[in-house]
Design an enzyme around this catalytic site. Structure first.
Site, PDB file in Angstrom:
ATOM      1  N   ASP A 224       0.859  -1.179   0.000  1.00 44.42           N
ATOM      2  CA  ASP A 224       0.000   0.000   0.000  1.00 44.42           C
ATOM      3  C   ASP A 224       0.899   1.235   0.000  1.00 44.42           C
ATOM      4  OD1 ASP A 224      -3.158   0.660   0.858  1.00 44.42           O
ATOM      5  OD2 ASP A 224      -1.725   2.245   1.313  1.00 44.42           O
ATOM      6  N   GLY A 250       4.417   0.325  -2.821  1.00 47.84           N
ATOM      7  CA  GLY A 250       4.060   0.631  -4.204  1.00 47.84           C
ATOM      8  C   GLY A 250       2.636   1.122  -4.344  1.00 47.84           C
ATOM      9  N   HIS A 270     -13.567  -2.525  -8.388  1.00 49.81           N
ATOM     10  CA  HIS A 270     -14.873  -1.880  -8.608  1.00 49.81           C
ATOM     11  C   HIS A 270     -14.786  -0.356  -8.649  1.00 49.81           C
ATOM     12  CE1 HIS A 270     -16.395  -1.197  -4.158  1.00 49.81           C
ATOM     13  NE2 HIS A 270     -15.223  -0.630  -4.368  1.00 49.81           N
TER      14      HIS A 270
END
Length: 360
Positions: A224, A250, A270
């Site tokens: 993260d 990253g 999504h």
């Protein structure tokens, strides 16, 4: 990890509840049933007020009159009484014969310290900025594009970054919903088959912690961009899994960390339209070993018109970011174009499913 009810039992209960709600509407004249649905936003605001003013915390030690509650929360006595009257009629709080009000199970979930607290999502649902966003939903439907770039002059993610006060409200609200999905996901899918699980853009690592608690011989990689300063280290330590987790900073569209046997993406795909979703998935595909598995944790709406919470969230995604909730067939097509084969969709006791795909 708490024991989860079987997903098929949850689905049966959801279907029964939806059927009862539909029957209740059919008992009312259609115009009045429609009016009740249209006025639901007012109930949302009343719940928001109760959450923001912390009614539930004030009532945790016992019943109070509206005057007593008003004194505790710093609000107008008659106004408090009128809000309580409405919410009690909906089963949120309960009125007593002596004129006091007390907690109900739903009201109890408005406490910030409730194990499945809904306070943060209630605050988000009634927040003025959230309502301003939805005030431009018509524009999104007319154009098929998110309305926020025109409204705010920037995209949703950028707006949250540049407005940290509301950003915290949004992240906390979404986090309260996401936390209800951790144990259902960990309980529905066998993660013990993997030596190393990569939680891609996993925030503090709540899902990864739940996975590792269910798979004590597995290790994890939390990837993260915020991992260095988002409290992940303390959170993972508190969950007792820090010694099995390495971190990687990253970003979403950077090259993906290698070394995983499974790559978990929860509520990532999504958020994005097709081209960006494909870019993310292809980056993950490039990092995966031949034996690896891709596991998307997403809501998967039914192909028909049966009720599913994904169908509401889908409109929210359309409004904010131009993303969408995809059906199983839509995921199969998207994954095929990204170099994967959809293997199966595993339902959980929550509204999300685990979409398992193999690299091809």
């Amino acid at each position: 990890m708490p024991e989860m009810p079987p997903p098929h039992v949850v689905r049966a209960l959801e279907k029964e509840r939806a059927g009862l709600q539909q029957k209740a509407r059919e008992l009312a004249p259609p115009p009045f049933a429609l009016l009740e649905l249209a006025m639901g936003s007012m109930v949302t605001q009343a719940i928001y007020v109760a959450a923001e003013l912390k009614f539930a915390e004030a009532l945790v030690d016992g019943p109070l009159t509206p005057a007593e509650l008003a004194g505790k929360v710093g609000a107008h006595e008659e106004a408090i009484a009128r809000v309580l009257r409405l919410l009690a009629s909906q089963g949120v709080f309960a009125g007593q014969e002596d004129g006091t009000y007390t907690l109900t199970p739903m009201a109890d979930a408005l406490r910030a310290d409730h194990p499945m607290s809904m306070r943060d999502i209630a605050v988000l649902m009634g927040h003025p900025i959230h309502w301003e966003d939805w005030g431009h939903f018509l524009e999104s439907v007319r154009t098929g594009e998110p309305s926020l770039p025109k409204l705010r002059g920037m995209g949703a993610f950028e707006y949250l970054e540049h407005n940290p006060e509301y950003g915290a409200v949004f992240i906390n609200g979404m986090g309260s919903m996401s936390n209800t999905e951790t144990y259902p996901v960990a309980g529905a899918y066998d993660f013990s088959q993997f030596g190393t699980v990569v939680d891609f853009c996993g925030g503090q690592g709540a899902l990864l912690a739940g996975i590792l608690q269910s798979a004590p011989d597995s290790k994890g990689i939390l990837a993260d961009p915020r991992v260095a300063n988002n409290g992940a280290a303390d959170f993972l330590a508190g969950q007792g899994v820090a010694d099995r987790v390495t971190t990687h900073d990253g970003g979403l569209f950077d090259p993906v960390v290698t070394g995983g046997d499974a790559y978990v993406l929860k509520h990532i795909v999504h958020d994005w339209p097709e081209d960006k979703a494909l870019e993310i998935l292809r980056n993950v595909r490039a990092a995966m070993p031949p034996h690896g598995k891709l596991l998307l944790v997403e809501m998967v709406p039914t192909e028909d018109n049966e009720p599913h919470s994904a169908k509401l969230v889908d409109l929210w995604l359309m409004l904010l970011v131009g993303g969408k909730e995809r059906t199983e067939s839509q995921y199969a097509d998207l994954l095929a174009r990204a170099g994967f084969k959809l293997e199966r969709v595993v339902q959980t006791a929550a509204a999300v499913s685990v979409i398992e795909a193999l690299p091809v």
